[in-house]
Design a protein around this motif. Structure first.
Motif, PDB file in Angstrom:
ATOM      1  N   SER A   9       0.837  -1.200   0.000  1.00 24.07           N
ATOM      2  CA  SER A   9       0.000   0.000   0.000  1.00 24.07           C
ATOM      3  C   SER A   9       0.872   1.251   0.000  1.00 24.07           C
ATOM      4  CB  SER A   9      -0.923   0.025   1.222  1.00 24.07           C
ATOM      5  OG  SER A   9      -1.812  -1.076   1.203  1.00 24.07           O
ATOM      6  N   LYS A  10       0.350   2.311  -0.628  1.00 23.82           N
ATOM      7  CA  LYS A  10       1.079   3.569  -0.676  1.00 23.82           C
ATOM      8  C   LYS A  10       0.090   4.721  -0.799  1.00 23.82           C
ATOM      9  CE  LYS A  10       4.660   6.352  -1.080  1.00 23.82           C
ATOM     10  NZ  LYS A  10       5.612   6.564   0.022  1.00 23.82           N
ATOM     11  N   SER A  11       0.292   5.745   0.044  1.00 25.41           N
ATOM     12  CA  SER A  11      -0.532   6.953  -0.021  1.00 25.41           C
ATOM     13  C   SER A  11       0.371   8.169   0.013  1.00 25.41           C
ATOM     14  CB  SER A  11      -1.512   7.008   1.159  1.00 25.41           C
ATOM     15  OG  SER A  11      -2.405   5.925   1.130  1.00 25.41           O
ATOM     16  N   TYR A  12      -0.125   9.257  -0.564  1.00 27.18           N
ATOM     17  CA  TYR A  12       0.523  10.560  -0.464  1.00 27.18           C
ATOM     18  C   TYR A  12      -0.454  11.475   0.253  1.00 27.18           C
ATOM     19  CZ  TYR A  12       3.760   8.726  -3.952  1.00 27.18           C
ATOM     20  OH  TYR A  12       4.679   7.953  -4.621  1.00 27.18           O
ATOM     21  N   GLY A  13      -0.266  11.630   1.565  1.00 21.87           N
ATOM     22  CA  GLY A  13      -1.227  12.380   2.353  1.00 21.87           C
ATOM     23  C   GLY A  13      -2.557  11.644   2.366  1.00 21.87           C
ATOM     24  N   ALA A  14      -3.606  12.342   1.959  1.00 17.85           N
ATOM     25  CA  ALA A  14      -4.940  11.735   1.932  1.00 17.85           C
ATOM     26  C   ALA A  14      -5.216  10.982   0.642  1.00 17.85           C
ATOM     27  CB  ALA A  14      -5.997  12.815   2.129  1.00 17.85           C
ATOM     28  N   ILE A  15      -4.266  11.013  -0.285  1.00 20.73           N
ATOM     29  CA  ILE A  15      -4.480  10.405  -1.602  1.00 20.73           C
ATOM     30  C   ILE A  15      -3.871   9.006  -1.616  1.00 20.73           C
ATOM     31  CG2 ILE A  15      -4.070  10.615  -4.069  1.00 20.73           C
ATOM     32  CD1 ILE A  15      -3.732  13.651  -3.594  1.00 20.73           C
ATOM     33  N   SER A 427       8.301  23.779 -15.797  1.00 17.05           N
ATOM     34  CA  SER A 427       8.292  25.102 -15.163  1.00 17.05           C
ATOM     35  C   SER A 427       6.966  25.298 -14.430  1.00 17.05           C
ATOM     36  CB  SER A 427       8.480  26.199 -16.209  1.00 17.05           C
ATOM     37  OG  SER A 427       7.425  26.180 -17.148  1.00 17.05           O
ATOM     38  N   ASN A 428       6.960  26.231 -13.507  1.00 13.54           N
ATOM     39  CA  ASN A 428       5.750  26.580 -12.753  1.00 13.54           C
ATOM     40  C   ASN A 428       5.135  25.385 -12.030  1.00 13.54           C
ATOM     41  OD1 ASN A 428       5.823  29.326 -13.667  1.00 13.54           O
ATOM     42  ND2 ASN A 428       4.947  28.640 -15.616  1.00 13.54           N
ATOM     43  N   LEU A 429       5.977  24.549 -11.449  1.00 16.20           N
ATOM     44  CA  LEU A 429       5.482  23.367 -10.748  1.00 16.20           C
ATOM     45  C   LEU A 429       4.758  23.719  -9.456  1.00 16.20           C
ATOM     46  CD1 LEU A 429       8.447  20.843 -11.214  1.00 16.20           C
ATOM     47  CD2 LEU A 429       6.362  21.080 -12.580  1.00 16.20           C
ATOM     48  N   ASP A 430       4.967  24.948  -8.949  1.00 11.36           N
ATOM     49  CA  ASP A 430       4.302  25.364  -7.705  1.00 11.36           C
ATOM     50  C   ASP A 430       2.869  25.839  -7.930  1.00 11.36           C
ATOM     51  OD1 ASP A 430       6.433  24.766  -6.046  1.00 11.36           O
ATOM     52  OD2 ASP A 430       7.361  26.737  -6.306  1.00 11.36           O
ATOM     53  N   LYS A 431       2.479  26.059  -9.178  1.00 10.31           N
ATOM     54  CA  LYS A 431       1.110  26.485  -9.460  1.00 10.31           C
ATOM     55  C   LYS A 431       0.145  25.338  -9.187  1.00 10.31           C
ATOM     56  CE  LYS A 431       1.971  29.913 -13.127  1.00 10.31           C
ATOM     57  NZ  LYS A 431       1.292  31.048 -12.493  1.00 10.31           N
ATOM     58  N   THR A 432      -1.105  25.664  -8.883  1.00 14.59           N
ATOM     59  CA  THR A 432      -2.137  24.639  -8.778  1.00 14.59           C
ATOM     60  C   THR A 432      -2.597  24.258 -10.189  1.00 14.59           C
ATOM     61  OG1 THR A 432      -3.956  26.222  -8.677  1.00 14.59           O
ATOM     62  CG2 THR A 432      -2.924  25.575  -6.579  1.00 14.59           C
ATOM     63  N   GLN A 464      -6.989  22.003  -6.824  1.00 15.42           N
ATOM     64  CA  GLN A 464      -6.051  22.720  -5.966  1.00 15.42           C
ATOM     65  C   GLN A 464      -4.744  21.956  -5.736  1.00 15.42           C
ATOM     66  OE1 GLN A 464      -6.611  25.856  -5.312  1.00 15.42           O
ATOM     67  NE2 GLN A 464      -8.608  25.625  -6.355  1.00 15.42           N
ATOM     68  N   LYS A 465      -4.559  20.854  -6.435  1.00 12.51           N
ATOM     69  CA  LYS A 465      -3.281  20.137  -6.346  1.00 12.51           C
ATOM     70  C   LYS A 465      -2.189  20.965  -7.018  1.00 12.51           C
ATOM     71  CE  LYS A 465      -5.027  15.364  -6.390  1.00 12.51           C
ATOM     72  NZ  LYS A 465      -5.093  14.116  -7.183  1.00 12.51           N
ATOM     73  N   ARG A 466      -0.976  20.901  -6.465  1.00 15.53           N
ATOM     74  CA  ARG A 466       0.164  21.528  -7.122  1.00 15.53           C
ATOM     75  C   ARG A 466       0.587  20.677  -8.310  1.00 15.53           C
ATOM     76  NH1 ARG A 466       0.265  26.681  -5.315  1.00 15.53           N
ATOM     77  NH2 ARG A 466      -0.200  26.680  -3.073  1.00 15.53           N
ATOM     78  N   VAL A 467       1.070  21.316  -9.358  1.00 12.27           N
ATOM     79  CA  VAL A 467       1.501  20.592 -10.549  1.00 12.27           C
ATOM     80  C   VAL A 467       2.610  19.611 -10.199  1.00 12.27           C
ATOM     81  CG1 VAL A 467       2.513  20.840 -12.851  1.00 12.27           C
ATOM     82  CG2 VAL A 467       0.790  22.474 -12.065  1.00 12.27           C
ATOM     83  N   GLN A 468       3.459  19.970  -9.225  1.00 12.16           N
ATOM     84  CA  GLN A 468       4.555  19.072  -8.843  1.00 12.16           C
ATOM     85  C   GLN A 468       4.043  17.789  -8.196  1.00 12.16           C
ATOM     86  OE1 GLN A 468       6.925  21.409  -6.195  1.00 12.16           O
ATOM     87  NE2 GLN A 468       5.371  21.532  -4.600  1.00 12.16           N
ATOM     88  N   GLN A 469       2.795  17.783  -7.722  1.00  8.22           N
ATOM     89  CA  GLN A 469       2.209  16.572  -7.145  1.00  8.22           C
ATOM     90  C   GLN A 469       1.691  15.617  -8.206  1.00  8.22           C
ATOM     91  OE1 GLN A 469      -0.402  19.154  -4.376  1.00  8.22           O
ATOM     92  NE2 GLN A 469      -0.158  17.249  -3.235  1.00  8.22           N
ATOM     93  N   LEU A 470       1.561  16.091  -9.430  1.00  3.17           N
ATOM     94  CA  LEU A 470       1.002  15.270 -10.497  1.00  3.17           C
ATOM     95  C   LEU A 470       2.044  14.330 -11.077  1.00  3.17           C
ATOM     96  CD1 LEU A 470      -0.992  18.000 -12.487  1.00  3.17           C
ATOM     97  CD2 LEU A 470      -1.791  16.596 -10.569  1.00  3.17           C
ATOM     98  N   SER A 471       1.579  13.194 -11.569  1.00  2.00           N
ATOM     99  CA  SER A 471       2.460  12.301 -12.316  1.00  2.00           C
ATOM    100  C   SER A 471       2.777  12.935 -13.666  1.00  2.00           C
ATOM    101  CB  SER A 471       1.783  10.941 -12.522  1.00  2.00           C
ATOM    102  OG  SER A 471       0.688  11.080 -13.415  1.00  2.00           O
ATOM    103  N   ILE A 472       3.750  12.378 -14.361  1.00  4.61           N
ATOM    104  CA  ILE A 472       4.099  12.913 -15.684  1.00  4.61           C
ATOM    105  C   ILE A 472       2.892  12.833 -16.614  1.00  4.61           C
ATOM    106  CG2 ILE A 472       5.526  12.540 -17.728  1.00  4.61           C
ATOM    107  CD1 ILE A 472       7.793  11.712 -15.936  1.00  4.61           C
ATOM    108  N   GLY A 473       2.153  11.729 -16.534  1.00  4.41           N
ATOM    109  CA  GLY A 473       0.968  11.589 -17.377  1.00  4.41           C
ATOM    110  C   GLY A 473      -0.093  12.621 -17.067  1.00  4.41           C
TER     111      GLY A 473
END
Length: 556
Positions: A9-15, A427-432, A464-473
């Motif tokens: 099992s693996k989670s990132y925070g509540a996800i 770039s702009n990975l801190d944006k939502t 409201q997720k940050r772009v850096q939290q997203l997978s490449i896909g």
């Protein structure tokens, strides 16, 4: 049994991305891992390589089993040459060869009591050396470099000077040279041309070990794998399917249909049971009438029998209802309907983009000379060719990101070029997600959220997720959404099928097929090329040559 995974099992925070994943990998298994973007496919591979830790569960490789990993993103190779990486890759074979010689020397001087133990180790080392291709090492190096179209590169060249695609293929080549017992590949076909993909498919088909492959290349999955692991986006569990991708799709559709039928059947039964209880309750409530004195005994006897039968029926109905409600068939989750589309109006011009006598060099190497290209409003061009031929550079020239050394490129007035680059923007990975989507657009946030959700590419909770939290896909999906939001009337697509999951991929393909303006696409995805239609042009040795679809599938 090479690998055993239990309740991982693996989670990132509540996800939650992986929930109680369990499976077994055996010698000869070639497994494709599929599922929507963000479900944890790459995460699973990273856990197995030790670059990430699981929150729960265990996994174990069999004793002495070696695993090799090729990530989605190119690793850094600072200060090392191609030959350095080759020697590192075959180092284990050299060590085995050295150990074999040591054991041979030891056995020649051993007494009878020592000989059995030494001989047992020697046979194990020899078998490993033979299975890894130790006796054909030089041939193996040459054939892998040739198969992945890397033999033209001098082995003294530093890897950091290579293109992104060349680095990816060098990474794959050195992994294959190591001959690990289990190969873990994350999107291995993203930077392969047709000939290299066909070579890799054949190589994997004859591989003595096992392979776990994350891929969105449907034809590759059909040809290279014999099982599919699907990670479900709703319950985050893993399910195993035998056969290739087509077999998986057929089985999954049949399962979904059966699930829907079973659910509807149970819902009808629940409805009927509740209706029956309601009717029986009314019968008991209104069925009693005071008996007359002359038939009091008979009437009481008859009413009691009826009441007992009704009560028994009610009890049986209630028990049946309780059993179903305690463990109901879950409602099949709604399938995300990806509705990718462009709102573009066609451009009113005879010639949309005109490139005339264009010359461009990369260092000392000419990419193309006197190149001419004309895009009409209905042009649909699939641009193919070997890695490094200059395909991406040509798109960047047409878009105005780079300038030709000589010649001219003219875009008609009103031409609005939409460009999807080969690699997701970092770039702009801190944006939502919503900030990135609405950037440089005018309007209300609610309007943009509605539009983005309407595409079917993201859910409300993703906004409201940050772009850096997203997978490449997922980042790739965001770029596709941004592309559609700009309402272009010319499309330049560089490997548009890379990274995105199969559900999104088919919807995006449909949007491209119905795009009203000219399209130039670079792709090595054979399935996409077949659907794309239009003309196929190969860029090779600085020249553009028209091909048909059959020729396109065989060019190197």
């Amino acid at each position: 049994m090479l690998l055993t995974i239990r309740n991982l099992s693996k989670s990132y925070g509540a996800i939650t991305v992986l929930s109680e994943i369990s499976c077994v990998v055996n010698t000869g298994d070639r497994i494709g891992i599929v599922g929507p973007n963000g479900v944890g496919k790459s995460t699973l591979l990273r856990i197995l390589t030790g670059t990430e830790e699981a929150d729960g569960g265990t996994f174990a490789f069999a004793p002495s089993v070696e695993a090799g990993y090729l990530p989605q993103t190119t690793p850094h190779f600072y200060g090392r040459t191609i030959q350095d990486l080759i020697m590192e890759a075959v180092g284990n074979l050299r060590q085995l060869e050295t150990r074999m010689h040591e054991l041979e020397h030891a056995m020649s001087n051993a007494d009878e009591a020592q000989l059995g133990t030494l001989l047992e180790e020697y046979n194990a080392v020899l078998t490993h050396f033979q299975n890894a291709g130790g006796y054909e090492l030089d041939y193996k190096i040459d054939s892998i470099l040739e198969g992945l179209r890397l033999s033209y590169l001098p082995r003294t060249q530093e890897v950091e000077t290579l293109s992104g695609g060349e680095k990816e293929r060098i990474g794959l080549a050195t992994l294959l040279l190591r001959s690990p017992d289990i190969i873990l590949l994350d999107e291995p076909t993203n930077h392969l041309d047709f000939a290299s993909m066909e070579w890799l498919e054949n190589y994997l088909a004859n591989y003595r070990g096992a392979a776990l492959i994350v891929s969105h290349d449907r034809q590759f999955l059909n040809r290279a794998v014999n099982a599919i692991f699907e990670i479900d986006e709703h319950n985050h569990h893993l399910k195993t399917y035998t056969g290739n991708y087509d077999a998986y799709v057929a089985t999954r559709e049949a399962e979904r249909k059966q699930w829907e039928e079973d659910y509807e059947r149970q819902q009808e039964e629940l409805k009927e049971l509740r209706k029956r209880l309601k009717e029986k309750g009314k019968h008991i409530g209104h069925g009693y009438r005071p008996p007359r004195d002359n038939d009091k005994f008979a009437k009481n006897f008859f009413d009691q029998r009826v009441a007992n039968a009704v009560a028994r029926d009610i009890h049986e109905t209630e028990e049946r209802l309780k059993r179903i409600e305690a463990d109901p068939i879950p409602k099949p989750p709604e399938l995300i309907s990806v509705t990718s589309y462009f709102r573009s109006a066609p451009i009113q011009s005879q010639v949309v983009v005109q490139a005339s006598r264009v010359n461009k060099r990369f260092g000392e190497r000419p990419l193309f000379e006197n190149l001419n290209l004309s895009l009409a409003p209905g042009s649909r061009i699939m641009l193919i060719g070997p890695n490094g031929a200059g395909k991406t550079t040509l798109l960047r020239l047409l878009r105005g990101e780079e300038q030709p050394d000589s010649g001219s490129i003219i875009v008609a007035p009103g031409g609005k070029i939409g460009y999807l680059p080969q690699e997701p923007d970092t770039s702009n990975l801190d944006k939502t997600v919503i900030e990135s989507y609405r950037y440089d657009q005018v309007g209300f946030e609610g309007e943009f959220i509605g539009r983005l959700i309407g595409y079917g590419l993201f859910r409300l909770e993703d906004m409201q997720k940050r772009v850096q939290q997203l997978s490449i896909g997922q980042r790739r999906k965001l770029e596709i959404a941004r592309l559609m939001a700009t309402n272009p009337n010319v499309l330049l697509l560089d490997e548009p099928t890379n990274y995105i999951s199969l559900d999104v991929l088919e919807a995006f393909e449909e949007a491209v097929l119905h795009f009203p303006g000219p399209v130039i696409a670079i792709s090595h995805d054979r399935w996409f090329i077949q659907r794309f239609g239009g003309e196929v042009w190969e860029l090779k040795d600085g020249l553009l040559v028209k091909r048909d679809i059959i020729q396109a599938a065989s060019v190197s």
